[in-house]
Design a protein around this motif. Sequence first.
Motif: not given
Length: 118
Positions: A76-78, A82-84, A91-94
């Motif tokens: 699901f996360l795909a 990934v945001q730097q 590193l974050e996920l938005w």
Amino acid sequence: MSTGQVATTTLWRPTGPAELELVRELGWRAWPPRLPQQPIFYPVLNEDYAVRIARDWNVKHDGAGYVTRFEVDTEFLARYPVQQAGGETILELWVPAEELAEFNAHIVGTIEVVHEFR
């Protein structure tokens, strides 16, 4: 051969006392809806970054900061690149606010507090 287990990714979320209380009210299984001024939910990909935010930002603004850890279905996360957001380890996920309910449905297990700062 499938074992029936979902592959998961560990995420961390620095949070203040108000958000943590809402997570508690949701049975430690979901993140609360975003406020109008919060268009994005951003879990982070490493514990050290979460600790820095909880300790250096949440404590100053909220009097306490917490680091939570939780597992989410990797497949699901795909959908969230990934945001730097700074240095190599920032590193974050938005996750758009309108997708948070679906994100919550892919949390495997419970959200747990792993650090507390005051």
